[in-house]
Structure formats: C-alpha cells, structure tokens
Design an enzyme around this catalytic site. Structure first.
Site, PDB file in Angstrom:
ATOM      1  N   SER A 106      63.595 208.597  79.430  1.00  0.00           N
ATOM      2  CA  SER A 106      63.347 207.180  79.262  1.00  0.00           C
ATOM      3  C   SER A 106      63.849 206.390  80.461  1.00  0.00           C
ATOM      4  O   SER A 106      63.515 206.689  81.590  1.00  0.00           O
ATOM      5  CB  SER A 106      63.997 206.713  77.964  1.00  0.00           C
ATOM      6  N   ASP A 122      53.120 207.335  72.631  1.00  0.00           N
ATOM      7  CA  ASP A 122      54.297 206.573  73.037  1.00  0.00           C
ATOM      8  C   ASP A 122      53.932 205.100  73.206  1.00  0.00           C
ATOM      9  O   ASP A 122      53.142 204.738  74.070  1.00  0.00           O
ATOM     10  CB  ASP A 122      54.841 207.131  74.354  1.00  0.00           C
ATOM     11  N   HIS A 154      57.995 208.090  71.393  1.00  0.00           N
ATOM     12  CA  HIS A 154      59.170 207.872  72.223  1.00  0.00           C
ATOM     13  C   HIS A 154      60.460 208.091  71.463  1.00  0.00           C
ATOM     14  O   HIS A 154      61.447 208.537  72.025  1.00  0.00           O
ATOM     15  CB  HIS A 154      59.140 206.448  72.775  1.00  0.00           C
TER      16      HIS A 154
END
Length: 715
Positions: free
Chosen positions: A572, A658, A704
C-alpha cells in the site's frame, strides 16, 4: 489494528487484509476462522477502524498472508481506452501464467509447509467468545452460536445466525453487537471483493428472525435495548450517523452529518456504556459528540469544538470524561480528565503524560484502573494507573514480544485484563494482568509450541540528519555466515501506522530456511509516537526515504546479508518509500516485492474528484495549491522518477477489485518500469549485463483490505 474494547490507537493494522490492516476506547479485534479457510477480524463490540483516520485504529490489524495497514491510497486511473486496458490486462495475465508455471513444484512445497504451520499455530486456537450475563456468543464457520456460560464446552449450543443460509455465501462476519437485554443482535457482513458492509439485525428468541437489513454500514452500536445507532459508508467515506428504533413505532432518522471532506466519522460506546461517542476525525484533528445512553433521543452534545492539530478521544468513569489527547506540549498523547458537565478544553486536567519517544498503542478503561499499552525503544510495556491509590505501575513485557492483542471485551468491573503477545515469528501467547495481585500472569492453558531457535535484535541506524531509526531483526540462532544469508527488509512509513509485527506463518518459514527478517521503523510511521509521524509526512516525506537507506546500509555493514541477497517488501502506502529507494539507490537491493502499492503520489493528489484525495492532503500535501509542494512530491514520487538504470527485480501483486488502488495505475507503473530497465540494458550492452524480472500478479479475488486465508496462502 484488525476490535471491542478499544483499539484506541492500534496498529493496524487492518490487516482486514492481514488483519491492520492497522490499528477505539472500546474495541477489540478478535480473530476467527471463517468457513475454515478464512482468517478475518471479528470485531465483537468496538468500532471498526475507519479507513483514513489519524490513528492506527482507523486501520484494522491485518492477519493473513502479509501485512497491509488497511488505510490505502487510491491511485488515479489512467485515461486509456477500455480496449487498450483489456489488452494490457490480458498481456499481464499471460505473462504471469508463463512465469508462475516455472515455480509450481516449489510453490507446492512451500504451500504444504505453510499449511502445516498454520494448523500447528493458528487453527488449534478456539474461536473468540464473548460473555453477556450468563450467555456466551461465539462464531465459527460463518455462523453465530449461543450457549450458557457453563455449557459452552459441553456442546449444548444453538445456532442464531448463518451467513450462508441468509444468502451471503461470499461474505464473512465482521462484527457483532448484542443489545443490552439480548433481544436483538446486529451483525455486519462483508465481501472480500468490496469495502462496503451490510448490517443484519436479528430479533433473538426461540426462533431468531431477520428484523432489518441495512446496506453500506461502517460502524454500529446499541444505545438502549431497542435503539441502534450506525454510520453509513459511501465511496470510501463515512460522514452520516443514523438512529433506528425497534419499538412498536419503528423509524430511522439522521442524527449527525459531517460537512468537511477531510473528516471521517465513526461511533463507539464508552466502556461503562454510559455514552455513545460520535467521533469525527481527520489526519490531524478530531471532534467528539456525546449521546446519553439513558436519553437516546436527545441531540448529541459537543465535548470540545475541533481545534486544528488537536486529536482527542473519550472514555467515561464516575461522571468524569477521560480524554486521550495530543493537546498541550509536547504534542504527544496524554491522558486527561474533565467533568461531564464542563467538558471544554479549559477544564482538562492532566492525569498521565507519556515519556518522550513513547508510543501509546492502546488504552483499556476499568472501574478502578486504566491500562496503557506502550512501546519504547522497541520494547512493550504495561502501565497500570490506579484511580484509587493514584499510583502508576510499569511492567516490561517479554523482550521477544513485538505486538499485542486485547483478547476479549471484559466488563469494566472485572479484576483481570487478558491479552496476547506475539511477533512476526512467535505465535500468540496468552497473558493476564490481575488488579488484585498487581502482577502479570502467563497463561499455561494454551499449549503453544515455543520458538527457541530465533534470535531478536534491536538496532538503531543513524539517518542523514543524525536521527536514530529503530530496526527489529530476526534470524535463526543456528545460522552461520549471516553475510551470505538472504535478507527481507520491511517498510511502511505513513499515516502514523506501525509496521505490522503480528505472527505470520510464512515469516517463521523463512526463518527456518535461514532468512534474515528486518523491520525498519522509519519516520512517517507511528513507532516512536505522534511526532515520529509528523516528522515523516508532507514536506518531511524524504526523511522516511533517508531513514530506509540508512537502515539497509547499517544492516549490511553489520554483516546481515549483502545487496545481492537483499529484498525489500512493502504494501500500500509503503510502496512510496520502497519505490523511491528503488529509483534512488537500486544498488542496495536485488529484489522488491510490492502489494497493492501506492506509486503515483503526484497524479493522485492532483485529482480532487477522487474520494480520498482531499482527506489525504494532511499526509502528502496539496500540490494544486502549493507549487513547492508539487515540486517536492515530484522529487520522490516513484512513478515520476523512473529512469533508465539497473533496477532490481520487482514482483507486484494487485487486485482487480481494489477500490483504493485501481489496477490501471499499477499497470502503468509496471509498463514504465519495464521500459526503463530495457532501455538501460540496450544502452549499456555490457558483458554479463542482466535484465531484471518485473512481474505483475493480478488477483481476481480479494481487495485492498480483505483476502481469505486460502487466497493469501496461494499468493
């Protein structure tokens, strides 16, 4: 942190993809086995970590696979025609299928070993249980069960809820709230491929029935026996609070709306259930409103109007508010109190202040005590404050411990606080603190094999500006010639979130195979307190890059591996520092592994129509309003600094579903990186010159913040 009682400040980590995802006063994130394959956070009674908050509790503490604090940046989509995008997607998938095929035999062996470790250290633990009066509620395999406290181990249980029977086949149970009189149960269900959850309210009794289904819910709490408050989440933002009643005259009404796009709203109840708190938080500022649980229809009352740069959170005891806040100097967290009737900042009185460079990880309030979970110089501590004797007892926890998890949601009148300690290579071990005995008790009930062959070392690297940066290193005690061993370096350095240091089976597997694991606690993260984050965000972001470089160089200088055996891992927002180092000092590493990486800061922060851009300005700056900020971001942005040079090999995992990092942005980064590597190889044409592997694995499942245990295992 991954929560009832309060993950007041936890990290986050939600690993709810690795369960932290990362990390409030009344919350505990409990882990559960879902459908026997999933490892998701089960939050029984605290508010879930809001995406994008000021503290780690805005980020679940992820539990599967690798570690990803759930708060991720959203990358701007590339304005390519749909057909071109589909062609690129097919090309990447074909490339991945060809490459991964070469490693099937090795992958099969690794998968078998991780499954064995998972069964040995994780699946042997029982499901989380919560006691309400004489009843015990627990979850297994997507179902919620009820038993009497004395019969839970005798098999005398009955099922209250089945996600599959209600048509939620691909969803997992995220959190549960039981009404005070146990007539109602609210449960949130979440798909692995979406960040939106659905709240199902059941009327309990001999034959439980569905009373109400509420879509797009983030957090929810029972204020009375038949009044439920909840927040709604739309487009990754949460700004509205609703009240719904289950009386004869059922109705739902809007209670609170946040107008500022930088703020995210969530709710939780104080430990004694005296107040519901409505918490509106940005990255740097917060504001709390109180709803009196005895009078749920009265309008919320403001505790203290938001003041720029001041963060605060509320607990309650004996008609006094206990306030965890950064107010005052130094701007680190401190515990203060004020009368409920006079809650303004001018009436806040200091109860306890943290030492310099100390991180407050969590806080748990009891009737006569308060426990602070602290971290200083890499070591974990308990500080127990007695409200009766006005004393503070400090207890150093075992040196191997790197992370903790509050185990259950105890009543505020209990005499014991239970929690688990863990590290990336040490399975969770149960401990308890007894207020009566004033001591720490190691629980021997759980037969967890002890890891004896792993050595933990804590180092300090001197950064470019002389700042000392902590590093935690793990390696096999029997390893010789460490300079010849492979090294895996971890980094994050954003949002004030700590690196996820909870147990992962694959980390232990690497240790057994002779690897060295290093965790670099660079600025921008929260390991050394609130100021550590401030010193690594906005116009200080390059300090995190300098810290990472200094850490890797020190590791090599001390004989922990060498550049040709070193890999760098990030997820991330950690992709910003990892990608920046890959551009500035590619000679320090041989490989880089990124998961759902944020690699285009500049283009993202230039597009205010994206749902998180305005909220993220307090972390990265506002390049649209400040030309200096634009130039500064451009100086380190991974995408904008790719150039023809000898890059390390790169492996990137991305997710089709995501919502925070669209796949198009990741593909764009990969394409540009490949071109630069090929250009360099074509220009130099030196003997023995090599072209790095730049691989993109696109996962059809997962998102995510959430992946099943099976998907993480395959990855």
């Amino acid at each position: 942190m991954c929560w009832t009682a309060k993950s007041f400040i936890r990290g986050l980590s939600y690993s709810v993809k690795y369960c932290s995802k990362d990390n409030h006063l009344q919350k505990i994130r409990l882990y559960s086995k879902l459908k026997q394959k999933k490892c998701h956070i089960l939050d029984w009674s605290g508010s879930t970590v809001p995406p994008g908050s000021i503290l780690p509790w805005r980020f679940f503490s992820c539990k599967e696979g690798t570690e990803i604090p759930c708060k991720r940046k959203k990358i701007a989509s590339i304005t390519t025609p749909e057909l071109l995008y589909k062609d690129l997607l097919k090309s990447e998938q074909k490339n991945w299928n060809e490459i991964s095929g070469r490693y099937k035999a090795m992958a099969k062996r690794i998968k078998k070993k991780i499954e064995e470790l998972h069964k040995k250290y994780t699946l042997s633990s029982e499901s989380p249980r919560i006691k309400v009066g004489e009843s015990v509620y627990f979850e297994e395999n997507g179902c919620i069960f009820l038993s009497k406290a004395d019969d839970v181990d005798e098999g005398n249980v009955r099922i209250l809820f089945s996600a599959e029977d209600l048509g939620f086949d691909d969803a997992f149970i995220q959190r549960i709230r039981i009404s005070p009189d146990q007539r109602y149960m609210a449960t949130s269900l979440k798909s692995e491929n979406s960040e939106e959850a659905t709240c199902v309210v059941m009327k309990l009794g001999d034959f439980p029935v569905v009373e109400k289904v509420i879509p797009n819910v983030f957090s929810f709490e029972w204020v009375t026996n038949d009044v439920l408050y909840y927040t709604s989440q739309k487009n990754l933002k949460c700004q509205d609070v609703f009240m719904t009643t289950f009386t004869k005259q059922k109705h739902t009404e809007l209670v609170y709306t946040e107008q500022d796009a930088r703020f995210f709203v969530d709710i939780y109840c104080t430990k004694d259930r005296r107040f519901l708190t409505i918490n509106s938080n940005s990255k740097t500022t917060s504001e709390v409103w109180l709803v009196d649980c005895r009078h749920p229809f009265k309008s919320p009352v403001l505790v203290q109007a938001r003041t720029k740069g001041v963060i605060y959170h509320i607990e309650h005891r004996n008609d006094e508010l206990y306030i965890l806040t950064t107010y005052g100097e130094p701007a680190e967290y401190k515990l203060m109190k004020a009368p409920v009737s006079s809650s303004g900042m001018e009436n806040w009185q200091l109860v306890y202040a943290l030492e310099e460079k100390t991180k407050l990880i969590d806080l748990e309030m009891f009737s006569d005590h308060c426990i602070l979970f602290l971290q200083n110089a890499g070591h974990l501590y308990l500080n127990v404050i007695s409200f009766v004797s006005h004393s503070v007892q400090s207890i150093k926890l075992p040196a191997w411990a790197c992370a903790f998890e509050l185990e259950s949601h105890p009543e505020h009148t209990t005499s014991t606080c239970y929690f688990q300690l863990t590290s990336p290579v040490h399975p969770p071990k149960r401990f308890a603190y007894s207020f009566k005995e004033n001591n720490l008790i190691e629980q021997a009930v759980q037969e967890v094999p002890i890891i004896t062959n792993c050595h933990t070392t804590r180092l300090l690297a001197k950064s470019k500006d002389e700042t000392l940066v902590p590093i935690t290193v793990f390696h096999n005690m029997n390893s010789k010639e460490l300079h010849r061993k492979p090294l895996l370096v971890h980094v994050y350095g954003a949002y004030g979130i700590d690196l996820n240091m909870s147990f992962k089976e694959e980390k232990l597997l690497l240790i057994e195979a002779g690897w060295i694991l290093a965790y670099c606690h660079v600025r921008g993260g929260g390991e050394l307190g609130h100021s550590w984050h401030k010193d690594g965000c906005q116009h200080n972001k390059l300090k995190g890059l300098h810290d990472l470089k200094a850490c890797i160089m020190l590791l090599h200088e001390l004989g922990f591996s060498q550049p040709k055996y070193t890999a760098l891992a990030a997820a991330s927002a950690g992709g910003v520092l990892a990608g920046a180092l890959c551009n500035s000092n590619p000679e320090l590493i041989r490989a880089m592994v990124l998961q759902a990486p944020f690699v285009d800061v500049l283009n993202t922060m230039m597009k205010t129509h994206l749902p998180l851009t305005i909220e993220e300005q307090e972390e990265w700056g506002n390049p649209l309003a400040d030309e200096k900020c634009m130039k500064y971001i451009k100086s380190y942005c991974p995408y904008h600094n790719i150039k023809p040079q000898c890059y390390p090999s790169v492996f990137i995992t991305a997710y089709e579903n995501d919502q925070r990092i669209p796949l198009t942005g990741v593909i764009q980064y990969v394409q540009k990186l490949r071109k630069a590597a090929l250009d360099h190889a074509g220009r130099t044409k030196k003997k023995g010159n090599w072209i790095p592997n730049i691989i993109l694995d696109i996962q059809a499942n997962g998102s995510h913040c959430d992946s099943s245990w099976e998907d993480s295992l395959n990855e």
